[in-house]
Write a protein that holds these residues in place. Sequence first.
Motif, PDB file in Angstrom:
ATOM      1  N   ARG A  34     -22.229 -36.515  24.160  1.00 21.79           N
ATOM      2  CA  ARG A  34     -21.774 -35.387  24.972  1.00 21.79           C
ATOM      3  C   ARG A  34     -22.296 -34.032  24.515  1.00 21.79           C
ATOM      4  O   ARG A  34     -22.257 -33.072  25.269  1.00 21.79           O
ATOM      5  CB  ARG A  34     -20.250 -35.323  24.958  1.00 21.79           C
ATOM      6  CG  ARG A  34     -19.590 -36.578  25.398  1.00 21.79           C
ATOM      7  CD  ARG A  34     -19.150 -36.426  26.809  1.00 21.79           C
ATOM      8  NE  ARG A  34     -18.350 -37.585  27.168  1.00 21.79           N
ATOM      9  CZ  ARG A  34     -18.498 -38.217  28.288  1.00 21.79           C
ATOM     10  NH1 ARG A  34     -19.390 -37.802  29.151  1.00 21.79           N
ATOM     11  NH2 ARG A  34     -17.768 -39.257  28.562  1.00 21.79           N
ATOM     12  N   ARG A 106      -7.677 -34.489  22.052  1.00 21.27           N
ATOM     13  CA  ARG A 106      -7.489 -34.568  23.501  1.00 21.27           C
ATOM     14  C   ARG A 106      -8.710 -34.026  24.231  1.00 21.27           C
ATOM     15  O   ARG A 106      -9.167 -34.591  25.219  1.00 21.27           O
ATOM     16  CB  ARG A 106      -6.233 -33.796  23.915  1.00 21.27           C
ATOM     17  CG  ARG A 106      -5.933 -33.874  25.406  1.00 21.27           C
ATOM     18  CD  ARG A 106      -4.730 -33.038  25.810  1.00 21.27           C
ATOM     19  NE  ARG A 106      -4.771 -31.661  25.357  1.00 21.27           N
ATOM     20  CZ  ARG A 106      -5.488 -30.674  25.934  1.00 21.27           C
ATOM     21  NH1 ARG A 106      -6.239 -30.949  26.977  1.00 21.27           N
ATOM     22  NH2 ARG A 106      -5.456 -29.445  25.462  1.00 21.27           N
ATOM     23  N   TRP A 108     -11.760 -34.072  23.289  1.00 23.23           N
ATOM     24  CA  TRP A 108     -12.901 -34.969  23.115  1.00 23.23           C
ATOM     25  C   TRP A 108     -12.494 -36.435  23.299  1.00 23.23           C
ATOM     26  O   TRP A 108     -13.141 -37.336  22.783  1.00 23.23           O
ATOM     27  CB  TRP A 108     -13.528 -34.752  21.731  1.00 23.23           C
ATOM     28  CG  TRP A 108     -14.099 -33.381  21.622  1.00 23.23           C
ATOM     29  CD1 TRP A 108     -13.511 -32.279  21.071  1.00 23.23           C
ATOM     30  CD2 TRP A 108     -15.361 -32.947  22.122  1.00 23.23           C
ATOM     31  NE1 TRP A 108     -14.339 -31.191  21.201  1.00 23.23           N
ATOM     32  CE2 TRP A 108     -15.478 -31.567  21.836  1.00 23.23           C
ATOM     33  CE3 TRP A 108     -16.414 -33.594  22.786  1.00 23.23           C
ATOM     34  CZ2 TRP A 108     -16.600 -30.822  22.188  1.00 23.23           C
ATOM     35  CZ3 TRP A 108     -17.523 -32.841  23.135  1.00 23.23           C
ATOM     36  CH2 TRP A 108     -17.611 -31.483  22.840  1.00 23.23           C
ATOM     37  N   LYS A 109     -11.439 -36.681  24.077  1.00 22.48           N
ATOM     38  CA  LYS A 109     -10.902 -38.035  24.234  1.00 22.48           C
ATOM     39  C   LYS A 109     -11.887 -39.019  24.866  1.00 22.48           C
ATOM     40  O   LYS A 109     -11.743 -40.222  24.692  1.00 22.48           O
ATOM     41  CB  LYS A 109      -9.602 -38.013  25.030  1.00 22.48           C
ATOM     42  CG  LYS A 109      -9.777 -37.608  26.482  1.00 22.48           C
ATOM     43  CD  LYS A 109      -8.456 -37.526  27.194  1.00 22.48           C
ATOM     44  CE  LYS A 109      -8.680 -37.027  28.609  1.00 22.48           C
ATOM     45  NZ  LYS A 109      -7.446 -36.673  29.251  1.00 22.48           N
ATOM     46  N   ASP A 110     -12.897 -38.527  25.569  1.00 22.67           N
ATOM     47  CA  ASP A 110     -13.886 -39.412  26.183  1.00 22.67           C
ATOM     48  C   ASP A 110     -14.933 -39.893  25.184  1.00 22.67           C
ATOM     49  O   ASP A 110     -15.763 -40.742  25.520  1.00 22.67           O
ATOM     50  CB  ASP A 110     -14.586 -38.703  27.342  1.00 22.67           C
ATOM     51  CG  ASP A 110     -13.646 -38.413  28.498  1.00 22.67           C
ATOM     52  OD1 ASP A 110     -12.598 -39.077  28.591  1.00 22.67           O
ATOM     53  OD2 ASP A 110     -13.959 -37.514  29.299  1.00 22.67           O
ATOM     54  N   CYS A 111     -14.901 -39.358  23.991  1.00 20.24           N
ATOM     55  CA  CYS A 111     -15.873 -39.742  22.958  1.00 20.24           C
ATOM     56  C   CYS A 111     -15.264 -40.788  22.033  1.00 20.24           C
ATOM     57  O   CYS A 111     -14.068 -40.750  21.751  1.00 20.24           O
ATOM     58  CB  CYS A 111     -16.278 -38.514  22.139  1.00 20.24           C
ATOM     59  SG  CYS A 111     -17.112 -37.258  23.113  1.00 20.24           S
TER      60      CYS A 111
END
Length: 139
Positions: A34, A106, A108-111
Amino acid sequence: MPATEHAADLTLAAARAAADKKAAHLTAIDVSERLGLTDVFLLASGSNDRHVHAIVDAVDEAMQRAGAKRRTREGFADAHWVLMDYGDVVVHVLQNEDREFYSLERLWKDCPVIELPEDLTAPDRRVDDEEGGEKGAVS
Protein backbone atom coordinates in the motif's frame (compact mmCIF):
# COMPACT_ATOMS: atom_id res chain seq x y z
CA MET A 1 5.19 -7.90 -3.15
CA PRO A 2 5.48 -8.57 0.61
CA ALA A 3 8.07 -6.96 2.85
CA THR A 4 11.64 -7.99 2.07
CA GLU A 5 13.60 -10.38 4.26
CA HIS A 6 15.92 -7.48 5.11
CA ALA A 7 12.95 -5.43 6.33
CA ALA A 8 11.71 -8.39 8.37
CA ASP A 9 15.16 -8.78 9.98
CA LEU A 10 15.31 -5.09 10.85
CA THR A 11 11.77 -5.24 12.24
CA LEU A 12 12.74 -8.11 14.51
CA ALA A 13 15.85 -6.24 15.73
CA ALA A 14 13.77 -3.16 16.52
CA ALA A 15 11.02 -5.21 18.19
CA ARG A 16 13.53 -7.04 20.40
CA ALA A 17 15.10 -3.74 21.47
CA ALA A 18 11.68 -2.28 22.26
CA ALA A 19 10.67 -5.41 24.19
CA ASP A 20 13.90 -5.22 26.20
CA LYS A 21 12.72 -1.80 27.39
CA LYS A 22 9.29 -3.23 28.27
CA ALA A 23 7.43 -1.71 25.33
CA ALA A 24 3.84 -2.92 25.17
CA HIS A 25 1.56 -3.90 22.31
CA LEU A 26 4.28 -4.62 19.75
CA THR A 27 2.72 -4.92 16.31
CA ALA A 28 4.41 -5.15 12.91
CA ILE A 29 2.35 -4.28 9.82
CA ASP A 30 3.45 -5.07 6.27
CA VAL A 31 2.58 -1.88 4.39
CA SER A 32 4.69 -2.68 1.31
CA GLU A 33 1.68 -3.30 -0.94
CA ARG A 34 0.00 0.00 0.00
CA LEU A 35 2.91 2.34 0.60
CA GLY A 36 5.87 2.79 -1.70
CA LEU A 37 7.97 4.54 0.94
CA THR A 38 8.60 1.65 3.33
CA ASP A 39 7.90 -2.04 3.86
CA VAL A 40 7.00 -2.27 7.55
CA PHE A 41 5.47 -0.20 10.31
CA LEU A 42 6.49 -1.36 13.78
CA LEU A 43 4.20 -0.04 16.52
CA ALA A 44 5.13 0.01 20.19
CA SER A 45 3.62 1.61 23.28
CA GLY A 46 5.20 3.25 26.30
CA SER A 47 3.60 4.36 29.54
CA ASN A 48 5.06 7.90 29.84
CA ASP A 49 7.65 10.32 28.38
CA ARG A 50 10.66 8.63 29.99
CA HIS A 51 9.50 5.19 28.91
CA VAL A 52 8.99 6.33 25.31
CA HIS A 53 12.46 7.93 25.30
CA ALA A 54 14.04 4.72 26.62
CA ILE A 55 12.31 2.63 23.95
CA VAL A 56 13.32 5.04 21.19
CA ASP A 57 16.95 5.11 22.32
CA ALA A 58 17.11 1.31 22.51
CA VAL A 59 15.55 0.89 19.05
CA ASP A 60 17.94 3.48 17.62
CA GLU A 61 20.96 1.64 19.02
CA ALA A 62 19.71 -1.75 17.79
CA MET A 63 19.00 -0.45 14.31
CA GLN A 64 22.43 1.16 14.13
CA ARG A 65 24.03 -2.18 15.14
CA ALA A 66 21.95 -3.87 12.43
CA GLY A 67 23.37 -1.47 9.85
CA ALA A 68 20.24 0.64 9.35
CA LYS A 69 20.71 4.38 9.19
CA ARG A 70 17.97 6.54 10.58
CA ARG A 71 16.65 8.97 7.96
CA THR A 72 14.61 11.04 10.36
CA ARG A 73 13.11 11.10 13.83
CA GLU A 74 10.05 13.17 14.67
CA GLY A 75 8.27 13.83 17.95
CA PHE A 76 11.10 12.98 20.36
CA ALA A 77 10.84 16.22 22.36
CA ASP A 78 7.13 15.71 23.14
CA ALA A 79 7.45 11.92 23.45
CA HIS A 80 3.79 11.24 22.78
CA TRP A 81 4.30 9.81 19.29
CA VAL A 82 7.85 9.33 18.08
CA LEU A 83 8.34 8.27 14.48
CA MET A 84 11.72 6.90 13.34
CA ASP A 85 12.29 6.24 9.63
CA TYR A 86 14.94 3.66 8.71
CA GLY A 87 13.93 3.31 5.07
CA ASP A 88 12.61 -0.26 4.97
CA VAL A 89 11.11 0.06 8.45
CA VAL A 90 9.31 2.94 10.14
CA VAL A 91 9.03 2.61 13.92
CA HIS A 92 6.21 4.35 15.77
CA VAL A 93 6.51 4.58 19.56
CA LEU A 94 3.42 6.07 21.16
CA GLN A 95 2.23 6.62 24.68
CA ASN A 96 -0.67 4.30 25.49
CA GLU A 97 -3.37 7.00 25.29
CA ASP A 98 -2.08 8.29 21.95
CA ARG A 99 -1.86 4.76 20.57
CA GLU A 100 -5.47 4.20 21.46
CA PHE A 101 -6.57 7.58 20.07
CA TYR A 102 -4.80 7.32 16.70
CA SER A 103 -5.52 3.60 16.29
CA LEU A 104 -2.94 2.98 13.56
CA GLU A 105 -3.88 -0.70 13.42
CA ARG A 106 -7.37 0.32 12.35
CA LEU A 107 -6.03 2.71 9.71
CA TRP A 108 -3.84 -0.03 8.22
CA LYS A 109 -6.27 -2.93 8.82
CA ASP A 110 -6.16 -3.94 5.14
CA CYS A 111 -2.45 -4.72 5.44
CA PRO A 112 -1.14 -8.03 6.74
CA VAL A 113 0.33 -8.25 10.22
CA ILE A 114 3.83 -9.68 10.45
CA GLU A 115 4.01 -12.31 13.16
CA LEU A 116 6.54 -11.46 15.82
CA PRO A 117 8.01 -14.14 18.10
CA GLU A 118 5.71 -15.04 20.96
CA ASP A 119 8.21 -13.95 23.60
CA LEU A 120 7.82 -10.37 22.30
CA THR A 121 4.03 -10.34 22.17
CA ALA A 122 2.87 -12.76 24.89
CA PRO A 123 0.05 -11.21 26.93
CA ASP A 124 1.58 -12.43 30.19
CA ARG A 125 4.78 -10.40 29.64
CA ARG A 126 5.01 -7.95 32.56
CA VAL A 127 5.95 -4.28 32.66
CA ASP A 128 6.60 -1.89 35.53
CA ASP A 129 3.87 0.60 36.18
CA GLU A 130 5.84 3.86 36.54
CA GLU A 131 3.16 5.58 38.60
CA GLY A 132 2.26 2.83 41.06
CA GLY A 133 5.47 0.86 41.22
CA GLU A 134 3.51 -2.34 40.74
CA LYS A 135 3.68 -4.82 37.95
CA GLY A 136 0.86 -4.77 35.42
CA ALA A 137 0.00 -7.17 32.64
CA VAL A 138 0.72 -6.23 29.06
CA SER A 139 -2.20 -7.12 26.86
